[in-house]
Design a protein around this motif. Structure first.
Motif, PDB file in Angstrom:
ATOM      1  N   LYS A 208       0.827  -1.216   0.000  1.00  0.00           N
ATOM      2  CA  LYS A 208       0.000   0.000   0.000  1.00  0.00           C
ATOM      3  C   LYS A 208       0.859   1.263   0.000  1.00  0.00           C
ATOM      4  O   LYS A 208       0.431   2.304  -0.506  1.00  0.00           O
ATOM      5  CB  LYS A 208      -0.905   0.018   1.225  1.00  0.00           C
ATOM      6  CG  LYS A 208      -2.032  -0.991   1.211  1.00  0.00           C
ATOM      7  CD  LYS A 208      -2.853  -0.870   2.492  1.00  0.00           C
ATOM      8  CE  LYS A 208      -3.953  -1.912   2.574  1.00  0.00           C
ATOM      9  NZ  LYS A 208      -4.697  -1.798   3.862  1.00  0.00           N
ATOM     10  N   TYR A 209       2.055   1.181   0.587  1.00  0.00           N
ATOM     11  CA  TYR A 209       2.832   2.405   0.841  1.00  0.00           C
ATOM     12  C   TYR A 209       4.223   2.412   0.205  1.00  0.00           C
ATOM     13  O   TYR A 209       4.859   3.463   0.179  1.00  0.00           O
ATOM     14  CB  TYR A 209       2.978   2.598   2.358  1.00  0.00           C
ATOM     15  CG  TYR A 209       1.659   2.580   3.085  1.00  0.00           C
ATOM     16  CD1 TYR A 209       0.762   3.640   2.967  1.00  0.00           C
ATOM     17  CD2 TYR A 209       1.268   1.482   3.850  1.00  0.00           C
ATOM     18  CE1 TYR A 209      -0.471   3.619   3.607  1.00  0.00           C
ATOM     19  CE2 TYR A 209       0.042   1.451   4.504  1.00  0.00           C
ATOM     20  CZ  TYR A 209      -0.822   2.518   4.378  1.00  0.00           C
ATOM     21  OH  TYR A 209      -2.040   2.490   5.009  1.00  0.00           O
ATOM     22  N   LEU A 210       4.693   1.268  -0.269  1.00  0.00           N
ATOM     23  CA  LEU A 210       6.036   1.216  -0.861  1.00  0.00           C
ATOM     24  C   LEU A 210       5.936   0.847  -2.339  1.00  0.00           C
ATOM     25  O   LEU A 210       5.122  -0.006  -2.718  1.00  0.00           O
ATOM     26  CB  LEU A 210       6.904   0.177  -0.135  1.00  0.00           C
ATOM     27  CG  LEU A 210       7.131   0.397   1.362  1.00  0.00           C
ATOM     28  CD1 LEU A 210       8.005  -0.709   1.929  1.00  0.00           C
ATOM     29  CD2 LEU A 210       7.760   1.762   1.636  1.00  0.00           C
ATOM     30  N   PRO A 211       6.757   1.471  -3.196  1.00  0.00           N
ATOM     31  CA  PRO A 211       6.739   1.128  -4.621  1.00  0.00           C
ATOM     32  C   PRO A 211       7.264  -0.298  -4.840  1.00  0.00           C
ATOM     33  O   PRO A 211       8.201  -0.737  -4.181  1.00  0.00           O
ATOM     34  CB  PRO A 211       7.672   2.175  -5.253  1.00  0.00           C
ATOM     35  CG  PRO A 211       8.544   2.641  -4.137  1.00  0.00           C
ATOM     36  CD  PRO A 211       7.732   2.537  -2.885  1.00  0.00           C
ATOM     37  N   PHE A 212       6.645  -1.014  -5.767  1.00  0.00           N
ATOM     38  CA  PHE A 212       7.054  -2.395  -6.038  1.00  0.00           C
ATOM     39  C   PHE A 212       6.699  -2.748  -7.472  1.00  0.00           C
ATOM     40  O   PHE A 212       5.962  -2.035  -8.155  1.00  0.00           O
ATOM     41  CB  PHE A 212       6.335  -3.362  -5.082  1.00  0.00           C
ATOM     42  CG  PHE A 212       4.852  -3.450  -5.298  1.00  0.00           C
ATOM     43  CD1 PHE A 212       4.307  -4.444  -6.110  1.00  0.00           C
ATOM     44  CD2 PHE A 212       3.981  -2.522  -4.726  1.00  0.00           C
ATOM     45  CE1 PHE A 212       2.940  -4.519  -6.315  1.00  0.00           C
ATOM     46  CE2 PHE A 212       2.612  -2.591  -4.935  1.00  0.00           C
ATOM     47  CZ  PHE A 212       2.090  -3.594  -5.736  1.00  0.00           C
ATOM     48  N   LYS A 213       7.219  -3.869  -7.898  1.00  0.00           N
ATOM     49  CA  LYS A 213       6.837  -4.425  -9.199  1.00  0.00           C
ATOM     50  C   LYS A 213       6.614  -5.921  -9.027  1.00  0.00           C
ATOM     51  O   LYS A 213       7.142  -6.541  -8.099  1.00  0.00           O
ATOM     52  CB  LYS A 213       7.907  -4.145 -10.252  1.00  0.00           C
ATOM     53  CG  LYS A 213       9.295  -4.676  -9.903  1.00  0.00           C
ATOM     54  CD  LYS A 213      10.300  -4.255 -10.954  1.00  0.00           C
ATOM     55  CE  LYS A 213      11.711  -4.747 -10.584  1.00  0.00           C
ATOM     56  NZ  LYS A 213      12.721  -4.330 -11.589  1.00  0.00           N
ATOM     57  N   VAL A 214       5.802  -6.453  -9.922  1.00  0.00           N
ATOM     58  CA  VAL A 214       5.473  -7.872  -9.869  1.00  0.00           C
ATOM     59  C   VAL A 214       6.055  -8.544 -11.103  1.00  0.00           C
ATOM     60  O   VAL A 214       5.828  -8.096 -12.224  1.00  0.00           O
ATOM     61  CB  VAL A 214       3.946  -8.083  -9.827  1.00  0.00           C
ATOM     62  CG1 VAL A 214       3.609  -9.561  -9.810  1.00  0.00           C
ATOM     63  CG2 VAL A 214       3.357  -7.390  -8.613  1.00  0.00           C
ATOM     64  N   THR A 215       6.816  -9.594 -10.871  1.00  0.00           N
ATOM     65  CA  THR A 215       7.426 -10.320 -11.988  1.00  0.00           C
ATOM     66  C   THR A 215       7.030 -11.789 -11.922  1.00  0.00           C
ATOM     67  O   THR A 215       6.742 -12.324 -10.850  1.00  0.00           O
ATOM     68  CB  THR A 215       8.963 -10.215 -11.948  1.00  0.00           C
ATOM     69  OG1 THR A 215       9.419 -10.805 -10.717  1.00  0.00           O
ATOM     70  CG2 THR A 215       9.413  -8.776 -12.000  1.00  0.00           C
ATOM     71  N   SER A 216       7.029 -12.421 -13.088  1.00  0.00           N
ATOM     72  CA  SER A 216       6.728 -13.851 -13.131  1.00  0.00           C
ATOM     73  C   SER A 216       7.927 -14.636 -12.641  1.00  0.00           C
ATOM     74  O   SER A 216       9.081 -14.272 -12.899  1.00  0.00           O
ATOM     75  CB  SER A 216       6.394 -14.293 -14.559  1.00  0.00           C
ATOM     76  OG  SER A 216       5.248 -13.620 -15.014  1.00  0.00           O
ATOM     77  N   ILE A 217       7.657 -15.702 -11.927  1.00  0.00           N
ATOM     78  CA  ILE A 217       8.733 -16.575 -11.461  1.00  0.00           C
ATOM     79  C   ILE A 217       9.151 -17.449 -12.630  1.00  0.00           C
ATOM     80  O   ILE A 217       8.357 -18.195 -13.184  1.00  0.00           O
ATOM     81  CB  ILE A 217       8.266 -17.448 -10.288  1.00  0.00           C
ATOM     82  CG1 ILE A 217       7.836 -16.553  -9.134  1.00  0.00           C
ATOM     83  CG2 ILE A 217       9.347 -18.414  -9.859  1.00  0.00           C
ATOM     84  CD1 ILE A 217       7.266 -17.316  -7.972  1.00  0.00           C
ATOM     85  N   GLN A 218      10.427 -17.348 -12.999  1.00  0.00           N
ATOM     86  CA  GLN A 218      10.936 -18.106 -14.139  1.00  0.00           C
ATOM     87  C   GLN A 218      11.385 -19.490 -13.701  1.00  0.00           C
ATOM     88  O   GLN A 218      11.811 -19.704 -12.571  1.00  0.00           O
ATOM     89  CB  GLN A 218      12.133 -17.370 -14.778  1.00  0.00           C
ATOM     90  CG  GLN A 218      11.792 -15.966 -15.243  1.00  0.00           C
ATOM     91  CD  GLN A 218      10.778 -15.962 -16.359  1.00  0.00           C
ATOM     92  OE1 GLN A 218      10.767 -16.858 -17.208  1.00  0.00           O
ATOM     93  NE2 GLN A 218       9.903 -14.968 -16.362  1.00  0.00           N
TER      94      GLN A 218
END
Length: 611
Positions: free
Chosen positions: A515-525
């Motif tokens: 909710k409060y920190l920037p993040f990104k979502v990546t696929s698990i390879q």
């Protein structure tokens, strides 16, 4: 003439006899009264009296032709004079008074007007009544203090138990995702399961205490009742499958998609009832159905039924099972376990939500619990598009950030750091509010986790001081606590952006951080891209293929649809193991490859394949 005289004498004697009988009756009635009757003139002079208790000190020397106030202490003179005047004006007046000698006497006085010059004063001693009322008031105060002490004790015990539980469950979950040895994973799984059972029991006891003290609040939010019911069914699907039970859900087409309900409490009710249905049903089915009766406007009655083909409940036990710490008579505690709190809490929660719960049951034929919640407001009748990204497994990667954790228990801090397991987040640590304020003089964190109960300077006061600085007015601060007293609720709303309760799971922690920190979502390879080697399918496998497809569609596909987007690695691994065991009877190489690749993805996520 003589005859007339005789008749008059006879009538006069009859009248006199009637009067004597009437007087005797009145005297008998008056004598039987526990009250003292005094006949007064308008000046307060005693004309006559009856039934006066001479053993009571104020009335020892009572005589006719004396003023009523002369027999009482001087402080009552004005009271009696005013009472007589008010009685003559209003025809009736009532008051209580106290006479203090060596012993305190209490009296009830009622004045009734006879005519403009006379009144009747009825006095009754109420000393015992007053003493009883005093004792009752003292008992009430003691009960309220005892109840307050109980609430504080439960809150303190909750805090003291939840604090170590936070470390136990936090580190266990973190370790479970990292170890590779199956024996160790099995032991950790037992630790997590036992810890969650203990946590559930603590929550049940606290919920019951809150409900009984009237401190439980119902928070209405827009929720999708279909989604909640399906999630609850999914949670018990494995248990149902293991017991060879059919678990079904059914939704009436008139049921709106978005209702204003307390999501946490309605889920808790469903978990209790569906859990009991699964537990007490050895064969057959468990069915959950939802209906909605629309009323004028945007409200209606929500009806949820949980039906099973279990052991049933005798007529004599239908009320008992809703009592706290009570279970069905003759029930095997060894076989069914439980504390007897689930249904008691369920009933009270349903009633708090303006609802009722009804039970139909027959021994050996099963039970049907019907929840009816009245006047539920609906928002949307049509489905809401809440579709989640359908990509396979996802990993949350936070961008560089600074997080300050303020907690006087070191293991709590380490547990959070281990659960987040992020290389890009810099964690600052403070064991009390004063140290936290000193750190804030040199650093500006992006997020602060604040324990409420700490020595030196507690979390609420620390946060209040932080908010006085202009640069920290918008900094997100999350209350991290084992319990919140009612007196602290306002403070958490005023100063904090959210609340996390100990022990906290990785999922909840990630949700709050996102909710409060920037993040990104990546696929698990995948670790490698090994080619799938074509294998010839044996005749025995081909024969069983229809059974495999049916089992996969009915059992495993619904489980996977709910698991694949939630990053519940613990549950996904259980799913993979269950699938592997099921395939032992089919020996289908494509399914073996799928399970192996899924396990590799799980291991990579846990960091075990980085080397």
């Amino acid at each position: 003439m003589l005859i007339l005289l005789c008749l008059n004498a006879f009538e006069r004697r009859a009248v006199e006899n009637s009067l004597r009988e009437s007087e005797a009756t009145n005297r008998a009635i008056i004598s039987s009264l526990p009250d003292m009757l005094l006949h007064l003139n308008k000046e307060g002079l005693i004309i006559n009296f009856h039934g006066v208790k001479n053993n009571l000190k104020p009335f020892v020397n009572l005589q006719k032709n004396q003023f009523i106030w002369n027999i009482f202490p001087p402080n009552l003179t004005r009271v009696f004079k005013q009472s007589i005047n008010l009685c003559l004006t209003r025809c009736f007046y009532h008051f209580e008074f106290q006479v203090s000698t060596n012993v305190n006497f209490f009296f009830d006085a009622r004045l009734s007007k006879i005519n403009d010059k006379e009144i009747i004063l009825v006095i009754r001693e109420i000393t015992e009544k007053k003493e009883y009322e005093k004792e009752l008031q003292n008992a009430k105060i003691k009960a309220e203090l005892a109840n307050q002490a109980k609430s504080e004790f439960l809150a303190n015990m909750s805090h003291e138990i939840r604090t170590p539980m936070n470390a136990i469950l936090g580190f266990s979950e973190s370790l479970f995702h990292k170890v590779t040895d199956e024996k160790q994973k099995l032991m950790l799984k037992s630790v997590l399961a036992s810890g969650n059972v203990l946590l559930s029991l603590i929550n049940d006891i606290l919920d019951l205490s809150k409900i009984e003290s009237g401190k439980l609040e119902i928070a209405l939010d827009p929720v999708d009742i279909r989604n909640i019911v399906q999630e609850v069914a999914q949670m018990f699907s494995e248990k149902a499958h293991n017991k060879i039970l059919t678990l079904t859900t059914n939704f009436d087409s008139k049921t709106p998609y978005t209702l204003l309900l307390d999501e946490i409490r309605i889920r808790q009710v469903l978990l209790n009832l569906v859990g009991n249905a699964i537990k007490f049903t050895d064969s057959g089915f468990v069915a959950i159905s939802v209906d909605f009766i629309e009323l004028p406007g945007t409200i209606g009655d929500l009806i949820i039924k949980i039906q099973d083909s279990g052991i049933g409940i005798p007529e004599s036990q239908k009320e008992v099972i809703f009592e706290a710490f009570r279970q069905q008579s003759g029930q095997s505690n060894r076989k069914y376990e439980g504390t007897g709190l689930g249904l008691a809490i369920t009933k009270k929660l349903v009633e708090k939500m303006n609802g009722s719960i009804a039970l139909k049951s027959a021994v050996g034929k099963g039970s049907e619990f019907t929840i009816t919640i009245k006047n539920v407001e609906f928002i949307n009748k049509s489905p809401v598009n809440n579709k989640i990204d359908e990509s396979p497994d996802k990993e949350v990667i936070f961008e560089p950030a600074v997080v300050l954790i303020v907690d006087d228990v070191k293991t709590n801090i380490k547990s959070i750091i281990n659960l987040i397991d992020s290389q890009s987040i810099t964690f600052l640590e403070a064991e009390n509010g004063e140290i936290a304020l000193e750190i804030l003089n040199h650093y500006h964190p992006d997020l602060i986790l604040m324990d409420l109960r700490m020595p030196v300077l507690d979390g609420i006061e620390t946060t209040r001081r932080i908010r006085t600085f202009e640069k920290y007015k918008t900094t997100p601060i999350i209350a991290f606590t084992a319990t919140i007293f009612d007196s602290q609720k306002t403070a958490t709303k005023d100063y904090f952006n959210g609340v996390l309760f100990k022990p906290v799971s990785r999922k909840k922690l990630l949700t709050e951080f996102k909710k409060y920190l920037p993040f990104k979502v990546t696929s698990i390879q995948a670790v490698d891209n090994e080619p799938i080697v074509e294998e010839e399918i044996s005749d025995s496998t081909l024969e069983q293929l229809p059974d495999l497809i049916k089992e996969f569609k009915e059992v495993y596909l619904p489980q996977w649809q709910l698991l694949k987007n939630k990053l519940l690695i613990f549950k996904i691994e259980e799913f993979a193991n269950s699938l592997r065991l099921s395939n032992e009877k089919y020996n289908f190489y494509l399914l073996n490859n799928y399970v192996n690749n899924l396990q590799k993805s799980i291991d990579l996520f846990k960091g075990t394949s980085k080397n």
